[in-house]
Scaffold this active site. Structure first.
Site, PDB file in Angstrom:
ATOM      1  CB  SER A 137      -0.854   0.010   1.272  1.00 15.88           C
ATOM      2  OG  SER A 137      -1.451   1.269   1.473  1.00 15.88           O
ATOM      3  CE1 TYR A 151      -3.933  -2.219   5.209  1.00 17.38           C
ATOM      4  CE2 TYR A 151      -3.481   0.104   4.801  1.00 17.38           C
ATOM      5  CZ  TYR A 151      -3.752  -1.172   4.328  1.00 17.38           C
ATOM      6  OH  TYR A 151      -3.833  -1.402   2.969  1.00 17.38           O
TER       7      TYR A 151
END
Ligand code: NAP
Length: 263
Positions: A137, A151
């Site tokens: 990501s 995350y």
């Protein structure tokens, strides 16, 4: 790598589902995994109707034994492409977020990605070729993400691991490719699972996957789909890390209002 398989983890929705469709379009036979069997079956039926050989293997990748079982089921196949994609996020203040969800996130986003990457890269070395793409990501390229702390940390792990291993493979003259896909917001079911609403407009998973496959074929190690995210991560290299983290936290904090259960 003729007659080889493309394997996609997290193929039951979003980015993984689109990878499966695109790779089927390129002539690969498909192996799909995730937990939701009905969704995998629906996708497999659709791909088979269009002439693609497609197998599904349901697995909960937060469980280490399930990762080994999944890898074992691939042992007699030639794997041309492996998309290490399954993952999820969560948002909120670290002191308030659910620790069980976070530990599961670490199991899926780090442990499963790490284990499958190692097992499949070893297999690809023996095959003398193959492409393995970890879906990280843009969060993995930002030093830390307050209010989505776990995350961001998991995706930093994936980006760092991928870059190191890519360098090792290059130095050993390997014909195996490993790269990390680092998109910003993509419109999938990610938001519902992570309990967030993006501040930036997301791109479609189709746009994300089309760009990723092109760059993967050029053997690019870090694949960042949009100009905005490329610019943001490049700019981040030239500002003090503490400022960058504060900025990332501000962006995340603005999303908090959209999370139903955040005070
Ligand atoms: P998504 O639509 O929610 O898809 C997530 C996939 O991961 C689903 O197929 C889900 O399948 C699978 N998965 C989750 N937990 C699993 C488990 N324990 N075992 C096996 N499979 C599991 O979200 P997405 O956006 O496509 O996410 C795919 C990847 O892209 C993730 O790694 C995510 O971090 C990354 N990413 C997403 C964005 C974004 O904005 N959407 C941005 C950057 C990176 P089941 O629920 O059926 O198991």
């Amino acid at each position: 790598m003729k007659n080889s398989y493309a394997v996609v983890t997290g193929a039951s929705s979003g980015i993984g589902e689109v990878f499966a469709k695109r790779l089927a379009g390129e002539g690969y036979s498909l192996i799909l995994t995730a937990r939701r069997k009905d969704r995998l079956k629906q996708l497999a039926d659709e791909l088979e109707e269009n002439g693609t050989k497609c197998e599904i293997i349901t697995a909960d990748l937060s469980v280490t034994e399930e990762c080994y079982r999944f890898a074992e089921e691939l042992s007699d196949k030639t794997i041309g492409v492996f998309i290490n994609n399954a993952g999820f996020g969560d948002c909120g203040k670290f002191l308030e977020t659910d620790v069980d969800k976070e530990l599961k996130m670490i199991d899926v986003n780090i442990r499963a990605v790490h284990l499958l990457m190692k097992l499949i890269l070893r297999k690809m070395e023996q095959q003398n070729g193959g492409y393995l793409l970890n879906v990280a990501s843009s969060a993995g390229l930002i030093p830390a993400g307050p209010y989505m702390a776990t995350y961001y940390a998991t995706k930093n792990y994936v980006a760092s691991l991928t870059r190191a291993v890519a360098q090792e493979l290059k130095e050993s003259g390997s014909s195996v490719y490993v790269g990390a896909l680092c998109p910003g917001p993509v419109d999938t079911e990610f938001n519902d699972v992570a309990n967030v609403k993006f501040r930036l407009d997301g791109i479609t998973p189709e746009q994300c996957v089309e760009y990723a496959l092109k760059q993967m074929k050029h053997k690019k190690t870090l694949i960042i789909p949009t100009f905005t995210i490329q610019a943001a991560t490049t700019m981040g290299r030239f500002i003090p890390q503490s400022l960058y983290i504060r900025f990332a936290g501000k962006q995340q904090k603005r999303k908090l209002g959209s999370c139903a259960d955040i005070k």
